[in-house]
Design an enzyme around this catalytic site. Structure first.
Site, PDB file in Angstrom:
ATOM      1  N   ARG A   1       8.998  25.389   3.632  1.00 21.81           N
ATOM      2  CA  ARG A   1       9.873  25.976   2.817  1.00 21.81           C
ATOM      3  C   ARG A   1      11.015  25.190   3.081  1.00 21.81           C
ATOM      4  NH1 ARG A   1       5.645  28.220   1.853  1.00 21.81           N
ATOM      5  NH2 ARG A   1       4.957  30.268   2.410  1.00 21.81           N
TER       6      ARG A   1
ATOM      7  N   GLU B   1      15.780  32.757   5.997  1.00 26.76           N
ATOM      8  CA  GLU B   1      15.998  31.518   5.003  1.00 26.76           C
ATOM      9  C   GLU B   1      16.166  31.178   3.341  1.00 26.76           C
ATOM     10  OE1 GLU B   1      11.268  31.305   3.705  1.00 26.76           O
ATOM     11  OE2 GLU B   1      12.141  32.365   1.813  1.00 26.76           O
TER      12      GLU B   1
ATOM     13  N   SER C   1      11.381  36.934   1.377  1.00 27.30           N
ATOM     14  CA  SER C   1      11.228  36.756   3.512  1.00 27.30           C
ATOM     15  C   SER C   1      12.506  36.666   3.914  1.00 27.30           C
ATOM     16  CB  SER C   1       9.828  35.763   3.472  1.00 27.30           C
ATOM     17  OG  SER C   1       8.662  36.413   3.195  1.00 27.30           O
TER      18      SER C   1
HETATM   19  P1  FAD Z   1      19.225  30.814  -6.344  1.00 24.75           P
HETATM   20  O1  FAD Z   1      18.425  31.941  -5.115  1.00 24.75           O
HETATM   21  O2  FAD Z   1      19.852  30.820  -7.704  1.00 24.75           O
HETATM   22  O3  FAD Z   1      19.026  29.415  -4.879  1.00 24.75           O
HETATM   23  C1  FAD Z   1      18.932  28.881  -4.108  1.00 24.75           C
HETATM   24  C2  FAD Z   1      19.303  28.016  -3.510  1.00 24.75           C
HETATM   25  O4  FAD Z   1      19.209  26.517  -3.911  1.00 24.75           O
HETATM   26  C3  FAD Z   1      20.738  27.754  -3.419  1.00 24.75           C
HETATM   27  O5  FAD Z   1      21.143  27.536  -2.825  1.00 24.75           O
HETATM   28  C4  FAD Z   1      20.917  27.578  -4.838  1.00 24.75           C
HETATM   29  O6  FAD Z   1      22.539  25.989  -4.833  1.00 24.75           O
HETATM   30  C5  FAD Z   1      20.122  26.773  -5.104  1.00 24.75           C
HETATM   31  N1  FAD Z   1      19.767  26.250  -6.042  1.00 24.75           N
HETATM   32  C6  FAD Z   1      19.300  26.352  -7.493  1.00 24.75           C
HETATM   33  N2  FAD Z   1      18.590  26.336  -8.827  1.00 24.75           N
HETATM   34  C7  FAD Z   1      19.450  24.970  -8.362  1.00 24.75           C
HETATM   35  C8  FAD Z   1      19.206  23.458  -9.027  1.00 24.75           C
HETATM   36  N3  FAD Z   1      18.910  23.524 -10.305  1.00 24.75           N
HETATM   37  N4  FAD Z   1      20.242  22.960  -8.241  1.00 24.75           N
HETATM   38  C9  FAD Z   1      20.102  22.187  -7.292  1.00 24.75           C
HETATM   39  N5  FAD Z   1      20.371  23.744  -6.478  1.00 24.75           N
HETATM   40  C10 FAD Z   1      19.760  24.732  -6.790  1.00 24.75           C
HETATM   41  N6  FAD Z   1       9.502  31.960  -1.596  1.00 24.75           N
HETATM   42  C11 FAD Z   1       8.670  31.310  -1.744  1.00 24.75           C
HETATM   43  O7  FAD Z   1       8.813  30.125  -1.240  1.00 24.75           O
HETATM   44  N7  FAD Z   1       7.412  31.832  -1.517  1.00 24.75           N
HETATM   45  C12 FAD Z   1       7.215  33.078  -1.826  1.00 24.75           C
HETATM   46  O8  FAD Z   1       6.573  33.334  -1.907  1.00 24.75           O
HETATM   47  C13 FAD Z   1       8.316  33.811  -2.726  1.00 24.75           C
HETATM   48  N8  FAD Z   1       8.718  34.772  -2.420  1.00 24.75           N
HETATM   49  C14 FAD Z   1       9.532  35.410  -3.170  1.00 24.75           C
HETATM   50  C15 FAD Z   1       9.024  37.080  -3.484  1.00 24.75           C
HETATM   51  C16 FAD Z   1      10.429  38.218  -3.242  1.00 24.75           C
HETATM   52  C17 FAD Z   1      10.839  39.102  -3.810  1.00 24.75           C
HETATM   53  C18 FAD Z   1      11.475  37.183  -3.530  1.00 24.75           C
HETATM   54  C19 FAD Z   1      13.270  38.520  -4.238  1.00 24.75           C
HETATM   55  C20 FAD Z   1      11.992  36.597  -3.407  1.00 24.75           C
HETATM   56  C21 FAD Z   1      10.945  35.164  -2.946  1.00 24.75           C
HETATM   57  N9  FAD Z   1      11.150  34.495  -2.405  1.00 24.75           N
HETATM   58  C22 FAD Z   1       9.709  33.212  -2.426  1.00 24.75           C
HETATM   59  C23 FAD Z   1      12.651  32.862  -2.342  1.00 24.75           C
HETATM   60  C24 FAD Z   1      12.956  32.833  -3.666  1.00 24.75           C
HETATM   61  O9  FAD Z   1      12.257  33.351  -5.112  1.00 24.75           O
HETATM   62  C25 FAD Z   1      12.830  31.001  -3.958  1.00 24.75           C
HETATM   63  O10 FAD Z   1      12.655  30.678  -3.199  1.00 24.75           O
HETATM   64  C26 FAD Z   1      12.937  30.872  -5.259  1.00 24.75           C
HETATM   65  O11 FAD Z   1      13.006  29.218  -5.800  1.00 24.75           O
HETATM   66  C27 FAD Z   1      14.339  30.889  -5.570  1.00 24.75           C
HETATM   67  O12 FAD Z   1      15.020  30.265  -6.689  1.00 24.75           O
HETATM   68  P2  FAD Z   1      16.067  30.791  -7.554  1.00 24.75           P
HETATM   69  O13 FAD Z   1      16.221  30.293  -8.818  1.00 24.75           O
HETATM   70  O14 FAD Z   1      16.511  32.139  -7.115  1.00 24.75           O
HETATM   71  O15 FAD Z   1      17.422  30.098  -6.870  1.00 24.75           O
HETATM   72  P1  NAP Z   2       0.568  37.129   4.549  1.00 23.91           P
HETATM   73  O1  NAP Z   2      -0.767  37.048   3.906  1.00 23.91           O
HETATM   74  O2  NAP Z   2       0.803  38.650   5.578  1.00 23.91           O
HETATM   75  O3  NAP Z   2       0.134  36.225   6.053  1.00 23.91           O
HETATM   76  C1  NAP Z   2       1.267  36.644   7.129  1.00 23.91           C
HETATM   77  C2  NAP Z   2       1.710  34.813   7.525  1.00 23.91           C
HETATM   78  O4  NAP Z   2       0.700  34.338   8.238  1.00 23.91           O
HETATM   79  C3  NAP Z   2       1.969  33.850   6.541  1.00 23.91           C
HETATM   80  O5  NAP Z   2       3.457  33.959   5.629  1.00 23.91           O
HETATM   81  C4  NAP Z   2       1.507  32.950   6.076  1.00 23.91           C
HETATM   82  O6  NAP Z   2       2.110  31.626   6.671  1.00 23.91           O
HETATM   83  C5  NAP Z   2       0.386  33.128   7.726  1.00 23.91           C
HETATM   84  N1  NAP Z   2      -0.568  32.660   7.140  1.00 23.91           N
HETATM   85  C6  NAP Z   2      -1.915  33.970   6.664  1.00 23.91           C
HETATM   86  N2  NAP Z   2      -2.967  32.831   5.961  1.00 23.91           N
HETATM   87  C7  NAP Z   2      -2.463  31.826   6.824  1.00 23.91           C
HETATM   88  C8  NAP Z   2      -3.885  30.820   7.080  1.00 23.91           C
HETATM   89  N3  NAP Z   2      -4.854  30.641   6.155  1.00 23.91           N
HETATM   90  N4  NAP Z   2      -2.747  29.951   7.147  1.00 23.91           N
HETATM   91  C9  NAP Z   2      -1.511  28.760   7.609  1.00 23.91           C
HETATM   92  N5  NAP Z   2      -1.237  30.174   7.702  1.00 23.91           N
HETATM   93  C10 NAP Z   2      -1.556  31.529   7.346  1.00 23.91           C
HETATM   94  O7  NAP Z   2       1.508  36.852   4.565  1.00 23.91           O
HETATM   95  P2  NAP Z   2       2.905  37.501   3.177  1.00 23.91           P
HETATM   96  O8  NAP Z   2       4.148  38.292   4.071  1.00 23.91           O
HETATM   97  O9  NAP Z   2       1.591  38.677   2.922  1.00 23.91           O
HETATM   98  O10 NAP Z   2       2.803  36.714   1.953  1.00 23.91           O
HETATM   99  C11 NAP Z   2       1.975  36.302   1.359  1.00 23.91           C
HETATM  100  C12 NAP Z   2       2.068  34.463   1.228  1.00 23.91           C
HETATM  101  O11 NAP Z   2       2.855  34.693   0.190  1.00 23.91           O
HETATM  102  C13 NAP Z   2       2.730  33.692   2.446  1.00 23.91           C
HETATM  103  O12 NAP Z   2       2.110  32.004   1.791  1.00 23.91           O
HETATM  104  C14 NAP Z   2       3.772  33.528   2.246  1.00 23.91           C
HETATM  105  O13 NAP Z   2       4.189  32.518   2.356  1.00 23.91           O
HETATM  106  C15 NAP Z   2       4.478  34.208   0.641  1.00 23.91           C
HETATM  107  N6  NAP Z   2       5.831  34.431   0.608  1.00 23.91           N
HETATM  108  C16 NAP Z   2       7.259  34.146   1.088  1.00 23.91           C
HETATM  109  C17 NAP Z   2       7.923  34.837   0.956  1.00 23.91           C
HETATM  110  C18 NAP Z   2       9.924  34.431   0.854  1.00 23.91           C
HETATM  111  O14 NAP Z   2      10.219  34.997   0.104  1.00 23.91           O
HETATM  112  N7  NAP Z   2       9.099  33.036   1.411  1.00 23.91           N
HETATM  113  C19 NAP Z   2       8.274  36.002   0.159  1.00 23.91           C
HETATM  114  C20 NAP Z   2       6.957  36.901   0.439  1.00 23.91           C
HETATM  115  C21 NAP Z   2       5.636  36.332   0.463  1.00 23.91           C
HETATM  116  P3  NAP Z   2       2.588  30.968   4.825  1.00 23.91           P
HETATM  117  O15 NAP Z   2       3.753  31.987   4.658  1.00 23.91           O
HETATM  118  O16 NAP Z   2       2.843  29.704   5.398  1.00 23.91           O
HETATM  119  O17 NAP Z   2       1.645  31.733   4.157  1.00 23.91           O
END
Ligand code: FAD
Ligand code: NAP
Length: 343
Positions: free
Chosen positions: A168, A338, A242
């Site tokens: 991330r 995050e 998250s």
């Molecule tokens: P924004 O929120 O608009 O911006 C985020 C940051 O990126 C800001 O600092 C912004 O300035 C910068 N930015 C955006 N676009 C650009 C650009 N073109 N150039 C330079 N900087 C830029 N993330 C995960 O990694 N895994 C997940 O599974 C995941 N699940 C999510 C589930 C939900 C329900 C929600 C609400 C969020 C989740 N996220 C997850 C977080 C988020 O969706 C991601 O990080 C996504 O990539 C953000 O995209 P955005 O366009 O909305 O960025």
């Molecule tokens: P989950 O399945 O309940 O798992 C809990 C945590 O354990 C996760 O965050 C995951 O890390 C870790 N994990 C589980 N299995 C793993 C494996 N085999 N090896 C290494 N790490 C493991 O998680 P969840 O919240 O439901 O989310 C599911 C997936 O969607 C995850 O990958 C999570 O990162 C992603 N997610 C991200 C966001 C966001 O905003 N960043 C929001 C929702 C969901 P990892 O996070 O590294 O996978």
């Protein structure tokens, strides 16, 4: 001072961030091309406005007022650079929706992005935190990106190596923070049926559906089902996914915690350290479902903080601080927020 064409003064951003935080941008400009972006950056330089880029607004905590110019990146477009043999190389505009891109690639018969289905936001933000889910990260399919430098509008190509992707994390959260606007990303996709299904919850979902050898499209559908069950839909309640990163701690620390908390969820990393499920810690500390006025901790996924649309960033950050302090006190772990906090 008059407002130049295409730039709106005092523009509300509450509908443009998934946490639904009230925010007003001093100046706001949607851009649909590199030329428009460069014009906006030049104007901001002339007028001394700080620049903030917004994609889908799904990973930001916005203050009640953003000074300077907020640029909404809406640069669209898809270009197939090579489609021969066992892979396709595709360049996409930063302003396109990420999930639509995932489904488009699957419809073409290209694999690699299926585990990243239903992540909100735009393609251009995907490299910022090297989006990841269900055992896959953007970096695995990434080739390069083009970005426009804020200080002079020059376009630079960043290779996979230049992006310094981590968990991330990328160079755009560190040395190049706020220095570039990403205009396109280029991805390499497979043309076969290779899928990655070892993530426990995904494997369970596929097994329950009776899919022994799932196609990439079936994996995408399974991810969509899991996410729809477990995660709050921003259209129903404000959230940014998250709110905290999963902390990585030393093996000694993890084993110590395991003695008093045998149920703790942690995954051993190649470094020998452990990545701990922050959601488990927050749940264990009793925060799941907690409400504090307009904000709260989601009742199905404790890693997600929610906002009902009637509060503001300071309410959310107060709750986050209370959660962090409690986790630090109970487990000796410092949680890191995050989303990008502008407040
Ligand atoms: P924004 O929120 O608009 O911006 C985020 C940051 O990126 C800001 O600092 C912004 O300035 C910068 N930015 C955006 N676009 C650009 C650009 N073109 N150039 C330079 N900087 C830029 N993330 C995960 O990694 N895994 C997940 O599974 C995941 N699940 C999510 C589930 C939900 C329900 C929600 C609400 C969020 C989740 N996220 C997850 C977080 C988020 O969706 C991601 O990080 C996504 O990539 C953000 O995209 P955005 O366009 O909305 O960025
Ligand atoms: P989950 O399945 O309940 O798992 C809990 C945590 O354990 C996760 O965050 C995951 O890390 C870790 N994990 C589980 N299995 C793993 C494996 N085999 N090896 C290494 N790490 C493991 O998680 P969840 O919240 O439901 O989310 C599911 C997936 O969607 C995850 O990958 C999570 O990162 C992603 N997610 C991200 C966001 C966001 O905003 N960043 C929001 C929702 C969901 P990892 O996070 O590294 O996978």
């Amino acid at each position: 001072m008059s407002t130049p064409a295409g730039i709106v003064a005092e523009h509300p951003l509450q509908a443009l961030n998934t946490l639904r935080l009230p925010c007003v941008a001093e100046y706001f400009a949607p851009v649909v091309s590199l030329a428009e972006l460069q014009q906006c950056l030049a104007l901001a330089r002339d007028r001394g406005w700080p620049v903030t880029v917004l994609g889908g607004g799904s990973n930001v905590v916005l203050p009640e007022r953003m000074e300077g110019l907020v640029i909404a990146n809406r640069i669209a477009g898809r270009e197939l650079l090579s489609g021969a043999g066992a892979e396709a190389v595709l360049r996409v505009g930063a302003g396109g929706n990420w999930h639509e891109l995932v489904r488009f690639t699957l419809a073409q018969g290209w694999c690699g992005l299926e585990n990243l289905s239903l992540i909100p936001g735009n393609a251009g933000a995907a490299p910022i935190q090297n989006i990841g889910a269900y055992g896959v990260e953007l970096a695995e399919q990434f080739v390069e990106l083009d970005a426009c430098r804020v200080t002079d509008g020059a376009v630079r190509t960043f290779s996979l190596r230049d992006c310094e992707f981590g968990y991330r994390d990328s160079v755009f959260k560190r040395d190049c923070r706020d220095a570039y606007v990403i205009v396109s990303i280029t991805l390499r996709l497979g043309t076969g049926d290779r899928v990655k299904t070892d993530y426990a919850e995904l494997a369970r979902e596929l097994e329950q559906a009776g899919l022994e050898k799932p196609t990439p499209l079936q994996v995408s559908d399974a991810v969509i089902r899991i996410r729809s069950r477990k995660l709050p839909d921003p259209a129903e309640i404000g959230n940014a996914g998250s709110f905290f990163k999963n902390p990585v701690i030393s093996e000694a620390h993890f084993l110590r915690l395991q003695e008093s908390e045998p149920g703790i969820v942690g995954h051993r990393q190649p470094s020998g350290e452990y990545k701990v499920a922050a959601g488990w810690l927050i749940d264990r500390a009793g925060w799941k479902g907690h409400r504090d006025g307009a904000v709260g901790v989601h009742d199905r996924q404790a890693l997600v903080l929610v906002h009902d649309g009637t509060g503001a960033a300071h309410d959310l950050l107060r709750l986050a601080a209370a959660v962090r302090a409690d986790i630090s006190m109970r487990f000796g772990i410092e949680l890191e927020i995050e989303p990008r906090v502008y407040a």
